[in-house]
Design a protein around this motif. Structure first.
Motif, PDB file in Angstrom:
ATOM      1  N   GLU A   1     -23.599 -47.105  23.292  1.00  0.00           N
ATOM      2  CA  GLU A   1     -24.125 -48.215  24.090  1.00  0.00           C
ATOM      3  C   GLU A   1     -25.598 -48.446  23.813  1.00  0.00           C
ATOM      4  O   GLU A   1     -26.039 -49.589  23.641  1.00  0.00           O
ATOM      5  CB  GLU A   1     -23.908 -47.920  25.581  1.00  0.00           C
ATOM      6  N   GLN A   2     -26.379 -47.376  23.763  1.00  0.00           N
ATOM      7  CA  GLN A   2     -27.819 -47.502  23.562  1.00  0.00           C
ATOM      8  C   GLN A   2     -28.169 -48.084  22.194  1.00  0.00           C
ATOM      9  O   GLN A   2     -29.187 -48.751  22.035  1.00  0.00           O
ATOM     10  CB  GLN A   2     -28.483 -46.126  23.717  1.00  0.00           C
ATOM     11  N   ASN A   3     -27.321 -47.828  21.198  1.00  0.00           N
ATOM     12  CA  ASN A   3     -27.613 -48.269  19.836  1.00  0.00           C
ATOM     13  C   ASN A   3     -26.763 -49.461  19.394  1.00  0.00           C
ATOM     14  O   ASN A   3     -26.799 -49.835  18.218  1.00  0.00           O
ATOM     15  CB  ASN A   3     -27.400 -47.111  18.861  1.00  0.00           C
ATOM     16  N   HIS A   4     -26.003 -50.039  20.335  1.00  0.00           N
ATOM     17  CA  HIS A   4     -25.174 -51.213  20.055  1.00  0.00           C
ATOM     18  C   HIS A   4     -24.184 -50.917  18.920  1.00  0.00           C
ATOM     19  O   HIS A   4     -24.000 -51.726  18.001  1.00  0.00           O
ATOM     20  CB  HIS A   4     -26.054 -52.414  19.698  1.00  0.00           C
ATOM     21  N   LEU A   5     -23.564 -49.748  19.004  1.00  0.00           N
ATOM     22  CA  LEU A   5     -22.541 -49.348  18.056  1.00  0.00           C
ATOM     23  C   LEU A   5     -21.216 -49.210  18.798  1.00  0.00           C
ATOM     24  O   LEU A   5     -21.184 -49.186  20.036  1.00  0.00           O
ATOM     25  CB  LEU A   5     -22.911 -48.003  17.407  1.00  0.00           C
ATOM     26  N   THR A   6     -20.129 -49.108  18.071  1.00  0.00           N
ATOM     27  CA  THR A   6     -18.842 -48.881  18.710  1.00  0.00           C
ATOM     28  C   THR A   6     -18.661 -47.379  18.942  1.00  0.00           C
ATOM     29  O   THR A   6     -19.256 -46.544  18.239  1.00  0.00           O
ATOM     30  CB  THR A   6     -17.684 -49.397  17.845  1.00  0.00           C
ATOM     31  N   VAL A   7     -17.848 -47.065  19.915  1.00  0.00           N
ATOM     32  CA  VAL A   7     -17.540 -45.657  20.195  1.00  0.00           C
ATOM     33  C   VAL A   7     -16.895 -45.009  18.976  1.00  0.00           C
ATOM     34  O   VAL A   7     -17.167 -43.858  18.637  1.00  0.00           O
ATOM     35  CB  VAL A   7     -16.633 -45.539  21.430  1.00  0.00           C
ATOM     36  N   ALA A   8     -16.051 -45.762  18.289  1.00  0.00           N
ATOM     37  CA  ALA A   8     -15.372 -45.232  17.100  1.00  0.00           C
ATOM     38  C   ALA A   8     -16.367 -44.868  16.007  1.00  0.00           C
ATOM     39  O   ALA A   8     -16.212 -43.847  15.322  1.00  0.00           O
ATOM     40  CB  ALA A   8     -14.366 -46.262  16.580  1.00  0.00           C
ATOM     41  N   GLN A   9     -17.403 -45.680  15.833  1.00  0.00           N
ATOM     42  CA  GLN A   9     -18.409 -45.395  14.820  1.00  0.00           C
ATOM     43  C   GLN A   9     -19.137 -44.085  15.125  1.00  0.00           C
ATOM     44  O   GLN A   9     -19.333 -43.245  14.243  1.00  0.00           O
ATOM     45  CB  GLN A   9     -19.439 -46.529  14.755  1.00  0.00           C
ATOM     46  N   VAL A  10     -19.531 -43.911  16.355  1.00  0.00           N
ATOM     47  CA  VAL A  10     -20.283 -42.715  16.733  1.00  0.00           C
ATOM     48  C   VAL A  10     -19.380 -41.488  16.737  1.00  0.00           C
ATOM     49  O   VAL A  10     -19.795 -40.398  16.345  1.00  0.00           O
ATOM     50  CB  VAL A  10     -20.950 -42.907  18.105  1.00  0.00           C
TER      51      VAL A  10
ATOM     52  N   VAL B   1     -28.046 -30.919  15.802  1.00  0.00           N
ATOM     53  CA  VAL B   1     -28.495 -32.153  16.456  1.00  0.00           C
ATOM     54  C   VAL B   1     -29.428 -32.957  15.557  1.00  0.00           C
ATOM     55  O   VAL B   1     -29.344 -34.191  15.502  1.00  0.00           O
ATOM     56  CB  VAL B   1     -29.193 -31.822  17.796  1.00  0.00           C
ATOM     57  N   LEU B   2     -30.328 -32.287  14.845  1.00  0.00           N
ATOM     58  CA  LEU B   2     -31.251 -32.998  13.963  1.00  0.00           C
ATOM     59  C   LEU B   2     -30.505 -33.749  12.868  1.00  0.00           C
ATOM     60  O   LEU B   2     -30.756 -34.938  12.625  1.00  0.00           O
ATOM     61  CB  LEU B   2     -32.250 -32.018  13.344  1.00  0.00           C
ATOM     62  N   GLN B   3     -29.569 -33.063  12.202  1.00  0.00           N
ATOM     63  CA  GLN B   3     -28.814 -33.714  11.142  1.00  0.00           C
ATOM     64  C   GLN B   3     -27.986 -34.883  11.685  1.00  0.00           C
ATOM     65  O   GLN B   3     -27.850 -35.929  11.033  1.00  0.00           O
ATOM     66  CB  GLN B   3     -27.895 -32.690  10.452  1.00  0.00           C
ATOM     67  N   LEU B   4     -27.441 -34.706  12.881  1.00  0.00           N
ATOM     68  CA  LEU B   4     -26.646 -35.773  13.502  1.00  0.00           C
ATOM     69  C   LEU B   4     -27.515 -36.982  13.815  1.00  0.00           C
ATOM     70  O   LEU B   4     -27.120 -38.123  13.568  1.00  0.00           O
ATOM     71  CB  LEU B   4     -25.982 -35.243  14.765  1.00  0.00           C
ATOM     72  N   ASN B   5     -28.716 -36.756  14.348  1.00  0.00           N
ATOM     73  CA  ASN B   5     -29.598 -37.870  14.683  1.00  0.00           C
ATOM     74  C   ASN B   5     -30.143 -38.570  13.438  1.00  0.00           C
ATOM     75  O   ASN B   5     -30.392 -39.780  13.459  1.00  0.00           O
ATOM     76  CB  ASN B   5     -30.745 -37.386  15.568  1.00  0.00           C
ATOM     77  N   ILE B   6     -30.333 -37.825  12.363  1.00  0.00           N
ATOM     78  CA  ILE B   6     -30.744 -38.451  11.104  1.00  0.00           C
ATOM     79  C   ILE B   6     -29.647 -39.400  10.619  1.00  0.00           C
ATOM     80  O   ILE B   6     -29.913 -40.530  10.198  1.00  0.00           O
ATOM     81  CB  ILE B   6     -31.043 -37.382  10.036  1.00  0.00           C
ATOM     82  N   ALA B   7     -28.399 -38.935  10.682  1.00  0.00           N
ATOM     83  CA  ALA B   7     -27.268 -39.778  10.281  1.00  0.00           C
ATOM     84  C   ALA B   7     -27.135 -40.988  11.205  1.00  0.00           C
ATOM     85  O   ALA B   7     -26.798 -42.093  10.753  1.00  0.00           O
ATOM     86  CB  ALA B   7     -25.985 -38.958  10.297  1.00  0.00           C
ATOM     87  N   LEU B   8     -27.397 -40.789  12.493  1.00  0.00           N
ATOM     88  CA  LEU B   8     -27.348 -41.894  13.449  1.00  0.00           C
ATOM     89  C   LEU B   8     -28.403 -42.942  13.108  1.00  0.00           C
ATOM     90  O   LEU B   8     -28.126 -44.156  13.155  1.00  0.00           O
ATOM     91  CB  LEU B   8     -27.575 -41.356  14.868  1.00  0.00           C
ATOM     92  N   LYS B   9     -29.586 -42.494  12.752  1.00  0.00           N
ATOM     93  CA  LYS B   9     -30.657 -43.433  12.386  1.00  0.00           C
ATOM     94  C   LYS B   9     -30.262 -44.245  11.163  1.00  0.00           C
ATOM     95  O   LYS B   9     -30.515 -45.453  11.085  1.00  0.00           O
ATOM     96  CB  LYS B   9     -31.951 -42.674  12.124  1.00  0.00           C
ATOM     97  N   GLU B  10     -29.651 -43.582  10.198  1.00  0.00           N
ATOM     98  CA  GLU B  10     -29.192 -44.281   8.998  1.00  0.00           C
ATOM     99  C   GLU B  10     -28.127 -45.313   9.348  1.00  0.00           C
ATOM    100  O   GLU B  10     -28.100 -46.412   8.789  1.00  0.00           O
ATOM    101  CB  GLU B  10     -28.644 -43.279   7.975  1.00  0.00           C
ATOM    102  N   LEU B  11     -27.235 -44.951  10.269  1.00  0.00           N
ATOM    103  CA  LEU B  11     -26.169 -45.870  10.673  1.00  0.00           C
ATOM    104  C   LEU B  11     -26.731 -47.106  11.358  1.00  0.00           C
ATOM    105  O   LEU B  11     -26.245 -48.218  11.148  1.00  0.00           O
ATOM    106  CB  LEU B  11     -25.188 -45.143  11.599  1.00  0.00           C
ATOM    107  N   THR B  12     -27.769 -46.922  12.181  1.00  0.00           N
ATOM    108  CA  THR B  12     -28.353 -48.059  12.898  1.00  0.00           C
ATOM    109  C   THR B  12     -29.131 -48.979  11.964  1.00  0.00           C
ATOM    110  O   THR B  12     -29.392 -50.136  12.304  1.00  0.00           O
ATOM    111  CB  THR B  12     -29.274 -47.587  14.020  1.00  0.00           C
ATOM    112  N   ARG B  13     -29.530 -48.463  10.806  1.00  0.00           N
ATOM    113  CA  ARG B  13     -30.234 -49.303   9.828  1.00  0.00           C
ATOM    114  C   ARG B  13     -29.288 -50.290   9.145  1.00  0.00           C
ATOM    115  O   ARG B  13     -29.700 -51.355   8.702  1.00  0.00           O
ATOM    116  CB  ARG B  13     -30.878 -48.434   8.755  1.00  0.00           C
ATOM    117  N   ASN B  14     -28.024 -49.882   9.028  1.00  0.00           N
ATOM    118  CA  ASN B  14     -27.059 -50.702   8.283  1.00  0.00           C
ATOM    119  C   ASN B  14     -26.538 -51.880   9.106  1.00  0.00           C
ATOM    120  O   ASN B  14     -26.578 -51.865  10.321  1.00  0.00           O
ATOM    121  CB  ASN B  14     -25.880 -49.827   7.839  1.00  0.00           C
TER     122      ASN B  14
END
Length: 221
Positions: free
Chosen positions: A176-185, A208-221
């Motif tokens: 919700e916070q990153n405007h992504l779908t639940v399936a994506q996360v 957690v760090l590696q997960l958040n790095i991947a999350l940041k990359e996902l939000t860029r796309n």
């Protein structure tokens, strides 16, 4: 008398030479050799398992860190930035804990017993915060959903991992916070869940760090 003094002098000189030789071997040559081998054989681990993003060090694979909003005036503790997956507490949430908020002053447990009133209060407060922060529209966290690592620190207070259960509990809020779908996360969490070492040592875990790095990359796309 002269022979005694000479013998004493020879013993002292022999001891001094041994001290000098051993100092050079154990204090200079050995550390240099070990450091050189480490830098060649496994430089990443030798330099603290640093994690880099775009050439910049953002943390270590071995040390947890916080993901908070900037500290506001008058606040003692910054509020968590709910866009990111959150780590487990760092040795309790109170000001008297050994090491709070992943500060690398020292590591260690709170050393409080299970019936300690301060610890019970910290856990209850942490549980209420986890439920509140992660309950979003269409998804309500129940008290029974909250895993132990969401409200308690690790033995060192610096653990970079959380359980898959705690990561999954945060999926709806992060989506919700990153405007992504639940399936994506959810897919992101699954991809960054490590199994037991050799299939039977330890428990499944999420860095957690590696997960958040991947999350940041996902939000860029």
């Amino acid at each position: 008398m002269n022979n005694s003094a000479a013998n004493t002098g020879r013993v002292l000189w022999a001891g001094l030479r041994a001290l000098l030789v051993l100092t050079v071997i154990t204090g200079v040559l050995y550390p240099l050799a070990v450091t050189g081998i480490a830098q060649v054989a496994f430089p990443g681990q030798a330099n603290g398992s640093e994690v880099r993003v775009d050439g910049k060090v953002v943390g270590s694979e071995l040390i947890g860190q916080t993901y908070n909003l900037p500290l506001k005036e008058g606040e003692e503790t910054a509020a968590p930035d709910l866009r990111w997956f959150q780590p487990r507490p760092s040795n309790g949430l109170g000001s008297n804990s050994v090491n709070t908020q992943y500060k690398l002053i020292l590591s260690g447990a709170t050393n409080r017993s299970g019936d300690n009133e301060d610890l019970i209060t910290w856990v209850k407060d942490a549980k209420a915060a986890v439920i509140k922060d992660n309950s979003v529209s269409g998804y309500t966290v129940k008290p029974s959903d909250v895993p132990a690592d969401a409200v308690t620190s690790s033995g060192s207070g610096l653990d970079p991992h959380i359980s898959p259960a705690y990561a999954k509990l945060q999926i709806h809020r992060v989506a919700e916070q990153n405007h992504l779908t639940v399936a994506q996360v959810d897919k992101l969490v699954a991809a960054h869940t490590d199994g037991r070492i050799l299939g039977f040592i330890g428990e499944p875990r999420v860095n957690v760090l590696q997960l958040n790095i991947a999350l940041k990359e996902l939000t860029r796309n």
